[in-house]
Structures are given as structure tokens and as C-alpha cells.
Scaffold this motif. Structure first.
Motif, PDB file in Angstrom:
ATOM      1  N   UNK A   1       5.258  -1.156   7.429  1.00 44.39           N
ATOM      2  CA  UNK A   1       6.602  -0.584   7.438  1.00 44.39           C
ATOM      3  C   UNK A   1       6.834   0.276   6.194  1.00 44.39           C
ATOM      4  N   UNK A   2       7.338   1.499   6.411  1.00 44.88           N
ATOM      5  CA  UNK A   2       7.638   2.407   5.302  1.00 44.88           C
ATOM      6  C   UNK A   2       8.964   1.994   4.657  1.00 44.88           C
TER       7      UNK A   2
ATOM      8  N   UNK B   1       3.688  17.334  -0.428  1.00 45.65           N
ATOM      9  CA  UNK B   1       3.151  15.979  -0.318  1.00 45.65           C
ATOM     10  C   UNK B   1       4.289  14.968  -0.163  1.00 45.65           C
ATOM     11  N   UNK B   2       4.120  14.029   0.766  1.00 44.06           N
ATOM     12  CA  UNK B   2       5.094  12.966   1.005  1.00 44.06           C
ATOM     13  C   UNK B   2       4.401  11.626   0.743  1.00 44.06           C
ATOM     14  N   UNK B   3       4.904  10.876  -0.224  1.00 42.16           N
ATOM     15  CA  UNK B   3       4.326   9.570  -0.549  1.00 42.16           C
ATOM     16  C   UNK B   3       5.248   8.468  -0.021  1.00 42.16           C
ATOM     17  N   UNK B   4       4.670   7.598   0.794  1.00 41.50           N
ATOM     18  CA  UNK B   4       5.429   6.481   1.352  1.00 41.50           C
ATOM     19  C   UNK B   4       4.933   5.166   0.745  1.00 41.50           C
TER      20      UNK B   4
ATOM     21  N   UNK C   1       0.855  -1.191   0.000  1.00 43.19           N
ATOM     22  CA  UNK C   1       0.000   0.000   0.000  1.00 43.19           C
ATOM     23  C   UNK C   1       0.891   1.242   0.000  1.00 43.19           C
ATOM     24  N   UNK C   2       0.244   2.376  -0.155  1.00 42.46           N
ATOM     25  CA  UNK C   2       0.935   3.663  -0.051  1.00 42.46           C
ATOM     26  C   UNK C   2       0.192   4.519   0.970  1.00 42.46           C
ATOM     27  N   UNK C   3       0.895   5.505   1.505  1.00 46.03           N
ATOM     28  CA  UNK C   3       0.209   6.523   2.299  1.00 46.03           C
ATOM     29  C   UNK C   3       0.742   7.886   1.876  1.00 46.03           C
ATOM     30  N   UNK C   4      -0.160   8.827   1.645  1.00 41.72           N
ATOM     31  CA  UNK C   4       0.225  10.184   1.253  1.00 41.72           C
ATOM     32  C   UNK C   4       0.013  11.091   2.456  1.00 41.72           C
ATOM     33  N   UNK C   5       1.062  11.769   2.874  1.00 37.11           N
ATOM     34  CA  UNK C   5       0.969  12.651   4.040  1.00 37.11           C
ATOM     35  C   UNK C   5       1.230  14.093   3.623  1.00 37.11           C
ATOM     36  N   UNK C   6       0.474  14.999   4.226  1.00 39.95           N
ATOM     37  CA  UNK C   6       0.636  16.429   3.959  1.00 39.95           C
ATOM     38  C   UNK C   6      -0.048  17.202   5.084  1.00 39.95           C
ATOM     39  N   UNK C   7       0.159  18.503   5.110  1.00 36.28           N
ATOM     40  CA  UNK C   7      -0.537  19.359   6.082  1.00 36.28           C
ATOM     41  C   UNK C   7      -1.567  20.198   5.351  1.00 36.28           C
ATOM     42  N   UNK C   8      -2.781  20.297   5.920  1.00 35.39           N
ATOM     43  CA  UNK C   8      -3.822  21.099   5.277  1.00 35.39           C
ATOM     44  C   UNK C   8      -3.537  22.591   5.474  1.00 35.39           C
ATOM     45  N   UNK C   9      -4.436  23.443   4.940  1.00 36.66           N
ATOM     46  CA  UNK C   9      -4.221  24.894   4.997  1.00 36.66           C
ATOM     47  C   UNK C   9      -4.159  25.414   6.431  1.00 36.66           C
TER      48      UNK C   9
END
Length: 261
Positions: A248-249, A239-242, A202-210
Motif C-alpha cells: 500500500x502506498x 520522478x515520483x517516489x512512493x 519499501x519504496x518504489x520510484x516511478x518515472x517515464x523513460x525517454x
């Protein structure tokens, strides 16, 4: 008089498209003029241009499911749309709407419940007007239980640590390639990536909203694109895609994007 009248009618019949006779046609009678007028609107530009300008949505299909997400694909066999809107009801029956950029042909719907049947409605929009509509159903995957064999294998782990695991690690390694922005709108960003080597669960996309709050978007391991909805206009996001194996990343790529105005 009769001799003079006859050539006139011959002129009208022989040259129906000539622009000089219509001024005299009023004397010879209405029908030629009416014919001219009724034929005229039929040959006018808007009706003849309307068919090429129409837009059609192709089949909406499910390309992958996970316990918490569904990835959908569609085509636009004719014309184009300014944007799309995906509507569905969540597990609590609340209506949800996901705005999608007009250039997109796929979307990952996050935040779903495991083993639940959803009905998705995709609308193609011109401006704010819904032009076409396709639907499909999908059932999310069952929640995967924790894998129990792992702890029982651990005692044996001490001996082969330098043997099997490391020799298998190289062919089994997985690599994430360039993360790129394929389209932006005022409220969404579509991202694409590739996996040139190996595969991820799988993947996880991490970011911070406004507002600066951390957000995480779970993505199925078969996906190579995602549309991130609910963003703020003219805002810069990182955006950070893991790429994950289990929880485990394994690998990580990043990119910045600015939403439309």
C-alpha cells in the motif's frame, strides 16, 4: 695555470646551485653537470605530484537487501574519481554494468532475483580508465510469502475499527520528506530523501523513460538514496517516489531532473 684552476673548483663546490658556473663546468669536467641532471628529474613536478593525485576505493559493503534489490555503500579515502562502474552477472549469468556518478557513495541495484548470490565489482574511473577496484558478495532476501493472518483478523475488525487501529495509526504513520537531486550525469540521476516520521517497508520510484514508457524501480525500506541508471542525455525526467507499507502506498513526493549533456 694551476693557481687559476684551483679557485674554479672551489667555486663549483661552494656554489653548486649557482647558475653561472655550469658554463665553466664543461672545462673542469662532466660530473658536476651530470649530478645536476640526474638530481633534476627526481625533483621534477610530475613524479612528486603523482602520489597526491592517486585515487583509492575503500571497502565495498552491503547496507541492505530485499528480494529484488541490494544497496551497496563505499568510500573514497584518497583522491577522487570521475565516475564509477558496477559490474555483476544477473541470475541468468548475463553480464550487467551500472554506470554511477563520481559523487555517489551508494547505489541500489534493482531487478535482482530472490535468494540469489551475486558478486559485485565496483570500478573507480578517471575518464574511461579503471583506476581502482573493490568487490563484495551479497545474497538477496527470500521472497516474502503473502501474510495469511490478515484475513483471519478481518472478522474482528468490525468492532475495534474506531478503537485500536485509529489510535495506533497516528504514532505509526510514516512521512516522506523532500526528494532532491544530489548529482546528475548524462546517463544517470542520483536522488536523496528523508523519512522524518515513522518508517516504510519499501519504496518504489516511478518515472517515464525517454521513449515515454513507464518505469518502476523497487527500493529497500532502509535506503535514503538511489541512482537511476540507463537514462538519456539532456532529457527532463519527472520522478515520483512512493513510500509503501506492504503493497500500500502511504506517502508520495516528486521532483524533476535534467540529465547531463
Amino acid at each position: 695555470n694551476n693557481i687559476h684552476h684551483c679557485p674554479l673548483s672551489v667555486v663549483v663546490v661552494a656554489d653548486p646551485e649557482d647558475l653561472s658556473p655550469p658554463s665553466k663546468d664543461t672545462a673542469t669536467g662532466g660530473p658536476p653537470d651530470e649530478d645536476h641532471e640526474t638530481a633534476h628529474p627526481q625533483a621534477e613536478a610530475p613524479p612528486s605530484e603523482a602520489p597526491p593525485a592517486r585515487a583509492a576505493l575503500g571497502e565495498l559493503r552491503v547496507s541492505s537487501v530485499s528480494p529484488s534489490s541490494v544497496q551497496l555503500h563505499w568510500s573514497v579515502p584518497e583522491g577522487s574519481f570521475d565516475s564509477f562502474l558496477l559490474q555483476f552477472r544477473d541470475a541468468q549469468g548475463q553480464p550487467q554494468a551500472l554506470p554511477i556518478d563520481g559523487g555517489s557513495r551508494s547505489v541500489t541495484v534493482p531487478g535482482l532475483s530472490p535468494s540469489h548470490r551475486y558478486r559485485f565489482h565496483l570500478y573507480g574511473l578517471r575518464g574511461r580508465k579503471k583506476i581502482d577496484h573493490v568487490s563484495t558478495e551479497a545474497v538477496t532476501a527470500a521472497e516474502e510469502p503473502e501474510e495469511l493472518p490478515m484475513p483471519s483478523e478481518e472478522p474482528q475488525h468490525e468492532k475495534p475499527q474506531t478503537e485500536a487501529p485509529t489510535s495506533e495509526a497516528t504514532p505509526a504513520r510514516a512521512v516522506l520528506a523532500e526528494l532532491r537531486v544530489s548529482s546528475v550525469s548524462p546517463s544517470s540521476v542520483q536522488l536523496h530523501w528523508s523519512v522524518p516520521e515513522g518508517s516504510f517497508d519499501s519504496f518504489t520510484l516511478q518515472y517515464r523513460d525517454a521513449q515515454g514508457q513507464p518505469q518502476a524501480l523497487p527500493i529497500d525500506g532502509g535506503s535514503r538514496s538511489v541512482t537511476v541508471p540507463g537514462l538519456s542525455p539532456s532529457h527532463r525526467y519527472r520522478f515520483h517516489l512512493y513510500g509503501l507499507r506492504g503493497r500500500k502506498k502511504i506517502d508520495h513526493v516528486s521532483i524533476e531532473a535534467v540529465t547531463g549533456e
